[in-house]
Enzyme design. Sequence first.
Site, PDB file in Angstrom:
ATOM      1  N   TYR A   1       0.848  -1.186   0.000  1.00  0.00           N
ATOM      2  CA  TYR A   1       0.000   0.000   0.000  1.00  0.00           C
ATOM      3  C   TYR A   1       0.892   1.247   0.000  1.00  0.00           C
ATOM      4  CZ  TYR A   1      -4.651  -1.932   1.305  1.00  0.00           C
ATOM      5  OH  TYR A   1      -5.867  -2.562   1.324  1.00  0.00           O
TER       6      TYR A   1
ATOM      7  N   ALA B   1      -6.767  -0.109   5.564  1.00  0.00           N
ATOM      8  CA  ALA B   1      -5.520  -0.403   6.284  1.00  0.00           C
ATOM      9  C   ALA B   1      -5.475   0.175   7.689  1.00  0.00           C
ATOM     10  CB  ALA B   1      -4.317   0.102   5.477  1.00  0.00           C
ATOM     11  N   GLU B   2      -6.633   0.384   8.311  1.00  0.00           N
ATOM     12  CA  GLU B   2      -6.694   0.966   9.656  1.00  0.00           C
ATOM     13  C   GLU B   2      -5.964   2.305   9.704  1.00  0.00           C
ATOM     14  OE1 GLU B   2      -8.213  -2.415   9.346  1.00  0.00           O
ATOM     15  OE2 GLU B   2      -6.057  -2.772   9.555  1.00  0.00           O
TER      16      GLU B   2
ATOM     17  N   ASN C   1      -9.628   0.010  -3.427  1.00  0.00           N
ATOM     18  CA  ASN C   1      -9.563  -1.021  -2.393  1.00  0.00           C
ATOM     19  C   ASN C   1     -10.954  -1.396  -1.903  1.00  0.00           C
ATOM     20  OD1 ASN C   1      -7.588  -2.343  -0.274  1.00  0.00           O
ATOM     21  ND2 ASN C   1      -9.305  -1.528   0.910  1.00  0.00           N
ATOM     22  N   GLU C   2     -11.240  -2.685  -1.906  1.00  0.00           N
ATOM     23  CA  GLU C   2     -12.446  -3.225  -1.290  1.00  0.00           C
ATOM     24  C   GLU C   2     -13.679  -2.328  -1.496  1.00  0.00           C
ATOM     25  OE1 GLU C   2     -10.628  -5.968   2.302  1.00  0.00           O
ATOM     26  OE2 GLU C   2     -11.290  -3.950   2.797  1.00  0.00           O
TER      27      GLU C   2
ATOM     28  N   GLU D   1      -5.837 -10.233  -0.171  1.00  0.00           N
ATOM     29  CA  GLU D   1      -5.644 -10.146   1.269  1.00  0.00           C
ATOM     30  C   GLU D   1      -6.236 -11.398   1.909  1.00  0.00           C
ATOM     31  OE1 GLU D   1      -7.005  -6.590   3.240  1.00  0.00           O
ATOM     32  OE2 GLU D   1      -6.537  -5.334   1.506  1.00  0.00           O
TER      33      GLU D   1
ATOM     34  N   TYR E   1       0.231  -6.475  14.425  1.00  0.00           N
ATOM     35  CA  TYR E   1      -0.748  -7.297  13.711  1.00  0.00           C
ATOM     36  C   TYR E   1      -0.609  -8.790  13.999  1.00  0.00           C
ATOM     37  CZ  TYR E   1      -4.505  -7.236  10.232  1.00  0.00           C
ATOM     38  OH  TYR E   1      -5.733  -7.297   9.618  1.00  0.00           O
TER      39      TYR E   1
END
Length: 948
Positions: free
Chosen positions: A171, A216-217, A275-276, A366, A434
């Site tokens: 990313y 990505a938080e 993304n998503e 992912e 993570y």
Amino acid sequence: MKSSAFANTASQSLSTKRGCKDGVEEGDFDNASWIELDPSLLATNRHRCNTIMNDLGSVNIWICLALSMACVLGSLRFLSPSLPWLDGLIHATARYLPVHDTRFSEVTTMLFESNGRTDQVQWDKYSLIIRGQRVFLHSGEFHTFRLPVPSLWLDILQKVKVAGLKAVSIYTHMGLINPQPGVVDFDGFRDLQPLFDAAKQTGIWIILRPGPYINAETTAGGLSHWITSEVGGTLRTNATDFRAAWHDYIQGIIKVTASNQITSGGPVIAIQIDNEYFQSRFGQAEYFAQLEEAYRNSGINVLLTYNDPGEGRNFVNGTGAVDIYGLDSYPQGFDCSNPTDWAGVITNYNNYHQNTNPRQPFYFPEFQGGSFNAWGPTAPGYEPCLKLTGPDFQSVFNLNLWAANAKLINYYMIYGGTSWGAIPFHGVYTSYDYGSAIAESRSLTSKYHELKRQGLFLRSSLSFYKTDYIGNTTTGAVSTNSSSVFGVHLHNPDVSTSFYIVRQNDSTAMNVVNFKINVTTSVGNVQLPQIASSVTLGGRQSKVIVTDYVFGASKLLYTTAQILFAGQIGSCDVLFLYGDTTQEHETSLILTGISRTQTNGSAVSFTMSNSKETIINFLSGIEGLVILHDSDTQLIMYGDKDTAATFWAPVISADDTPFANYWQVGTNISVLIGGPYLCRNANISGSKLVLRGDLQTGVRLIVVAPDNIASITWNGYPVSADAAFTTSSMFVGWIQPKTSVSFILPPKLDNWKFANSLPGILENFSDASWTIANHTTTNIPYKPYYGDRVLYGCDYKFCENIVLWRGHFNATGNEKSVNLSINGGEAFAASVWVNDVFLNTSYGKFMPFTYDFPLLGLIFRPSSTNNNNIIEETDDIFIFPNGSLSVGKDNVITIVQDNMGLNETDGVVTDTSKSPRGIRGFQLNSGNFTKWKVQGKLGGYTDYPDKV
């Protein structure tokens, strides 16, 4: 090898010439008497192709090859109806053409699909084809902005590479690169060139994921903060002002990436679109199409990909459709507080793929490689996240992807790192460890060892890259004698290798299951094991049972032990098997050559079968390394699982061509190294093997290398052979750290000084230089509750961290309190003063948030803490104490508030990233404010001096 302790044998090519002897059955075309080379032999460098062709001495081979070439080239130049036999001939012939041959692209274009812009990265229904090589793209997620020291990126990539992986997914963060309108900054840690250079040096492919939205938080999901207040149109749509907002950033990405694509000798093989996301709402598909247009109207010619947040079939077809569709999956969820509470595996992956994009390889952009950890007093930290997604999870869930016939897998994350500065969104804290395979400190975890065991198997097993899904236990394609076992049968149609992937029916079960399985082999149907009592699944465990598995010129009939490494090193076929110490295992193969060493004790037995294979039975209790067979043609080894984790198979560059460090594409040369904490890389210089790596303590070094190696160095120091253990095919020595870390005595700290960190509450403080907060309108869709102006930080260019507000009013004596609604995001706090008197602190208590995808019927609930309230904003009345006001004079309400980061997109409601961080309501119980001032990061998001 050759040294005083090694047999002095002739130098041999290290190219992995699998299947290069008469009688090999793989790829037989209409019984023609030629030999089909393994796909790995489609080399990019001329000398390997020449070496291969020089080994083909059969006149029949050359006759068939010449006929093939004539037919293929003829068919390319003169259009004719498609004939099945000719298509087969083309397919076979392409595997003999080196990719530098001008005819190669003509042939592969007929064989595989592409985006029409490059033949360097193609695909079929099985896998990607990179420069003519069929590739299992085994990858891990890494964010350079979470390790903002470019010199350390090589460390991460080296660890990824020696785990057997071939790629990283990256990313990039728009908010860091495009911090203000018109500014695109690739300086310092934002520079991507050091990453591209390190990837090429290491031999790692890159899938670049620049968003602009990345999730990505991260705050605002990675969108630049200025966009959330300056863009009136709906985010992540084809709104004109939003398109203008991302234009400069994407053009900047294009500029730095174009020359680093595989087509220019670089590592980038694909770029992901946003993304998503979803295709069905107004302007969303058109937004994807705009991004794709930007790339396709530039120098970008690699694949464009997409990651669906669930089984939604978005962007497979229609407006905005990409070249390769992918599915994200986090089957375990994010409840690190209960790391042993498992969700079951998802069982419909393969069916979904076949009903969605069967002409493409199955891609997971992912797949869960860990879990984030949320705020809260009962949040457990990252150790339980590591356990939640630990080695047993990897065994069951990763292999469930293999069983679904996925051939492109990226683990999110392989290295999490740290969310520095104001990067996180409000749901997480600074650490982004993570629970990854590589810890935040960059140390290797137990998950790394399991990932390496899997990675080296996949790297060794080229026949696994092209498999048909035959069926499973439910369909009757896999038969065992236990109803507790579920199996899937995958089969390579070219070389007839089969892979039986087994787990417990109840994937969450922790009991031990013993069973036998019926398999099909080249010598007929066999029930395994034949001598051992059973195959064992130790609770949450999966296994791969292979049949008719080729390594070098040798072939396994079957094995219930797991394969760590299989290939040719020098002139020797090398096989490293491993298994749990508490279980029995069995393998069957034809042993060749005269064994110089063969273990035959109470724990290992050798039995000759009727078909000339030797059945090797491993009883439980085996620890350490066992040499099963050591001849001039084969080296067969076995170890327990922990011993296997201490071995490495670093790739050795074949020459100085642009892709010399890339497995399959540039080299098939490897050595086997056992013992050290980390073997970063290996090189061969003449007859010297040069190893580099890390040690935690002194260890025995075990090396399996080509026959011509006469000396070995570790980090520049020569390693002496231990004559008591070294053999003709295996070097054994001792290495230890050359330096030690001494205790550091910290200096005495004295003469402490301090300064007032909040001078704004002092009577004589002047806020004349602060920004006047006087807006009455905002692009943020969440409007103020009460008050006569908008007090949102981003509207005044203060979008992150601490923001200070000062509200002025003339006191009449009737003012008793102030009502404030403050929005700071989950777990925020805001402290309030009137003049220099502290009033109170308002807390945004936290409880687990949810990711809702209503169109897909999906809800992800990370529940790491048990607080009862989720509060992004508070609404409190603050009482003025007696004597705190100056009647008839200017009085000031001072608010110091956290901005915990802006919201990510909430499903299809994209404007949730336009978070109303600030004061959503202000009101005195009597009277009005005369003016408001605001101050945050010096310079806001424009003209800020601190570029870090």
